[in-house]
Design an enzyme around this catalytic site. Structure first.
Site, PDB file in Angstrom:
ATOM      1  CE  LYS A  31      20.119 163.532  98.964  1.00 57.00           C
ATOM      2  NZ  LYS A  31      18.889 162.288  99.214  1.00 57.00           N
ATOM      3  N   GLY A 168      15.389 154.395 102.839  1.00 57.54           N
ATOM      4  CA  GLY A 168      13.902 154.927 102.339  1.00 57.54           C
ATOM      5  C   GLY A 168      13.604 156.304 103.389  1.00 57.54           C
ATOM      6  CB  ALA A 169      15.003 158.135 105.963  1.00 54.52           C
ATOM      7  CB  SER A 173      19.997 153.979 101.850  1.00 54.40           C
ATOM      8  OG  SER A 173      18.912 153.489 101.273  1.00 54.40           O
ATOM      9  CG  ASP A 230      20.445 160.881  96.195  1.00 51.86           C
ATOM     10  OD1 ASP A 230      20.322 162.232  96.351  1.00 51.86           O
ATOM     11  OD2 ASP A 230      19.742 160.302  96.948  1.00 51.86           O
TER      12      ASP A 230
HETATM   13  N1  LIG Z   1      21.468 148.431 103.402  1.00 49.93           N
HETATM   14  C1  LIG Z   1      21.028 148.192 102.272  1.00 49.93           C
HETATM   15  N2  LIG Z   1      21.135 146.909 102.031  1.00 49.93           N
HETATM   16  C2  LIG Z   1      20.616 146.505 100.876  1.00 49.93           C
HETATM   17  N3  LIG Z   1      19.925 147.176 100.048  1.00 49.93           N
HETATM   18  C3  LIG Z   1      19.778 148.537 100.273  1.00 49.93           C
HETATM   19  C4  LIG Z   1      20.435 148.967 101.717  1.00 49.93           C
HETATM   20  N4  LIG Z   1      20.296 150.390 101.373  1.00 49.93           N
HETATM   21  C5  LIG Z   1      19.301 150.526 100.532  1.00 49.93           C
HETATM   22  N5  LIG Z   1      19.207 149.600  99.808  1.00 49.93           N
HETATM   23  C6  LIG Z   1      18.418 149.444  98.235  1.00 49.93           C
HETATM   24  O1  LIG Z   1      17.904 150.906  97.963  1.00 49.93           O
HETATM   25  C7  LIG Z   1      16.654 150.787  98.147  1.00 49.93           C
HETATM   26  C8  LIG Z   1      16.231 152.269  98.827  1.00 49.93           C
HETATM   27  O2  LIG Z   1      16.216 153.042  98.079  1.00 49.93           O
HETATM   28  P1  LIG Z   1      15.221 154.577  98.473  1.00 49.93           P
HETATM   29  O3  LIG Z   1      13.720 153.925  98.942  1.00 49.93           O
HETATM   30  O4  LIG Z   1      15.253 155.579  97.506  1.00 49.93           O
HETATM   31  O5  LIG Z   1      15.793 155.030  99.546  1.00 49.93           O
HETATM   32  P2  LIG Z   1      16.975 156.030  99.963  1.00 49.93           P
HETATM   33  O6  LIG Z   1      15.984 157.492  99.718  1.00 49.93           O
HETATM   34  O7  LIG Z   1      17.291 155.803 101.408  1.00 49.93           O
HETATM   35  O8  LIG Z   1      17.865 155.901  98.968  1.00 49.93           O
HETATM   36  C9  LIG Z   1      16.051 149.724  98.776  1.00 49.93           C
HETATM   37  O9  LIG Z   1      14.845 149.292  98.449  1.00 49.93           O
HETATM   38  C10 LIG Z   1      17.222 148.583  98.561  1.00 49.93           C
HETATM   39  O10 LIG Z   1      16.757 148.041  97.298  1.00 49.93           O
HETATM   40  C1  LIG Z   2      11.432 167.237  97.205  1.00 48.31           C
HETATM   41  C2  LIG Z   2      12.615 167.090  96.305  1.00 48.31           C
HETATM   42  O1  LIG Z   2      13.284 168.276  95.875  1.00 48.31           O
HETATM   43  C3  LIG Z   2      13.574 166.117  97.325  1.00 48.31           C
HETATM   44  C4  LIG Z   2      13.361 164.857  97.800  1.00 48.31           C
HETATM   45  O2  LIG Z   2      14.246 164.434  98.349  1.00 48.31           O
HETATM   46  P1  LIG Z   2      14.224 162.912  99.103  1.00 48.31           P
HETATM   47  O3  LIG Z   2      13.228 162.010  98.224  1.00 48.31           O
HETATM   48  O4  LIG Z   2      13.722 162.979 100.496  1.00 48.31           O
HETATM   49  O5  LIG Z   2      15.666 162.392  98.984  1.00 48.31           O
HETATM   50  C5  LIG Z   2      12.337 166.125  95.010  1.00 48.31           C
HETATM   51  C6  LIG Z   2      13.743 166.161  93.972  1.00 48.31           C
HETATM   52  O6  LIG Z   2      14.522 167.101  94.107  1.00 48.31           O
HETATM   53  O7  LIG Z   2      13.283 165.368  93.174  1.00 48.31           O
END
Ligand SMILES: Nc1ncnc2c1ncn2[C@@H]1O[C@H](COP(=O)(O)OP(=O)(O)O)[C@@H](O)[C@H]1O
Ligand SMILES: C[C@@](O)(CCOP(=O)(O)O)CC(=O)O
Length: 472
Positions: A31, A168-169, A173, A230
């Protein structure tokens, strides 16, 4: 020899074993926040939408004599198996603890989390702490659902996951893998009906809600305290309007089924950022310049409202005028986020490069301070699926950014069961997607080509034959 001798030395034919279930595949999108990030932390409205970057989960069934369940998550280098009989089934089935697929679980049970620990702590012991944490987060999400929804009689399986969503972007994910796991496990226990084409809207909605509830549980296992936005977008697709007036409670979420499917250029700065640090910057600004900061946050709210009002109008249709309106709101929203101090020189560089070409409207998405920028690309007269000029793309890549061509507001979770696809090059009856083919697909493009939910038919994208979606 295919049989065994009876007492008289005669061969008895071996009873054929039950045929194994064919592999199944599920997929769920990531998303972006289109309007209203940061303002949403202060009780204002925001809009988030699904993107066409997705996670794909293949479930392959093993012979019943193999009492193991395995995760193969190569994107993060995780490969782990458990013996099904060793898992803490008794804890999850204890009186007061047992949950059924229709139960509305809204948080993790700390005692059950504790019972899982020996099976989580043993994962990837030799990997660096940071990697081990990622593995354990993904495995916790899986095991919590596996033990909540399954039973000791659950069939031995391998769950293989590949994703085209950068991790983590801020692109959701983790929610997309949570939705994939919840859907696969609910389908395995036959707790979902469909998806099929003529499924009534209300019934589709119910299936999505069920998936979303369990995906939220899995998100809790990964994140602790997710907002729920999400997983809602990832399971239902399209877009949602959301608002959190009470920060301790989950946000109010309204699906926006009329949100237009727009071509989107997504550029990842590859600059890591911390959501909490960016949120803290805005809190500081609110302290030092309360009236100004409040005005900016209120203006962001107005931007979101303006987009919402436009999209939900009875006579709304996507045309040059409405696209221009949405585009201008994107530009304004970015400017307001810059005023809040949450942009980054790399985000500004991307915006300058894209603005210079005039191909569309750009803003940062998510927390800012790095992360990603999104551009709604203007259609051109001869090109139904607009693409940015090659020069721009090369410059962005040369400067170290990563580009993704996606679509905004597409389908939510999808199912391919049996996992057989018609890719045009294969044996009659289609290609069964087995673990080897899936693991050998090269990069995210290879995954899309092998199993992607959509195909490009000349200038338009269409759903690939076989994939089915719940569409309320
Ligand atoms: N392709 C993937 N394979 C395995 N685990 C994943 C994958 N993508 C995400 N994860 C899990 O989700 C976590 C990422 O979450 P987060 O840091 O919040 O990133 P995002 O904002 O992309 O959701 C990772 O630490 C892992 O545990
Ligand atoms: C800045 C904020 O509005 C969005 C953060 O989005 P993300 O962590 O980049 O998916 C924080 C929140 O809504 O918790």
């Amino acid at each position: 020899m295919n049989g065994h001798a009876n007492g008289n030395g005669k061969l008895l034919a071996r009873r054929p074993s039950a045929p194994m279930m064919p592999p199944m595949m599920v997929s769920a999108p990531g998303k972006v926040i289109v309007f209203g990030e940061h303002a949403v932390v202060h009780g204002k409205k925001a809009i988030a939408a699904a993107i066409s970057l997705r996670s794909y989960l293949l479930v392959t069934f093993l012979s019943k004599t193999r009492r193991s369940v395995s995760l193969r998550f190569p994107d993060v280098g995780l490969s782990h198996s458990w013996n099904i009989d060793d898992l803490p089934w008794a804890a999850f089935a204890a009186p007061g603890k047992k949950k059924y697929y229709y139960d509305l679980v809204t948080s993790l049970d700390e005692e059950l989390v504790e019972a899982l620990q020996p099976h989580i702590q043993s994962i990837s012991p030799k990997k660096p702490e940071q990697i081990r944490k990622i593995h354990q987060a993904s495995a916790s999400a899986f095991l919590y659902l596996f033990l909540s929804l399954g039973s000791q009689k659950s069939p031995p399986c391998i769950y293989t996951l590949r994703s085209t969503i950068p991790i983590g972007a801020g692109l959701g994910s983790s929610a997309s893998i949570a939705v994939c796991l919840a859907t696969a496990l609910l389908l395995q226990i036959r707790a979902l009906s469909g998806p099929h084409e003529d499924q009534p809207s209300a019934e589709s909605e119910l299936q999505i809600q069920r998936i979303n509830h369990w995906a939220f549980v899995a998100e809790c296992a990964i994140h602790g305290n997710p907002s729920g936005v999400d997983n809602t977008v990832s399971s239902g697709g399209k877009a949602v309007l959301f608002q959190r007036t009470d920060y301790a409670a989950p946000p109010r979420v309204e699906p926006l089924r009329s949100f237009p499917e727009l071509p989107l250029l997504l550029v990842d700065t590859r600059q890591s950022r911390s959501t909490s640090a960016e949120v803290a910057k805005v809190a500081t600004l609110k302290k030092t310049h309360p009236i100004i900061a409040d005005n900016i946050l209120n203006s962001i709210h107005d931007v979101t409202e303006s987009a919402h009002n436009l999209i939900t109008r009875d006579d709304f249709e996507l045309n040059a005028e409405s696209l221009q309106h949405l585009g201008e709101l994107i530009t304004i929203n970015h400017g307001l986020l810059v005023s809040l101090g949450v942009s980054h020189p790399k985000l500004e560089r991307i915006r300058a490069l894209i603005d210079h070409t005039g191909i569309g409207w750009t803003k940062l998405t998510g927390a800012g301070g790095g992360g990603c920028a999104i551009t709604i690309v203007k259609p051109t007269e001869d090109d139904e699926v607009p693409r940015p000029p090659v020069d721009l793309e090369n410059t962005l890549i040369d400067e170290g950014f990563q580009t993704f061509h996606t679509t905004l507001a597409g389908d939510g979770v999808g199912v391919l069961w049996p996992a057989v696809l018609h890719n045009g090059l294969e044996e009659e009856g289609g290609t069964e997607i087995d673990q080897e083919k899936f693991l050998n697909a090269e990069g995210t493009e290879g995954v899309e080509t092998l199993v992607g939910v959509s195909v490009n038919l000349g200038n338009v994208n269409a759903v690939r034959e076989g994939w089915r979606f719940w569409r309320p």
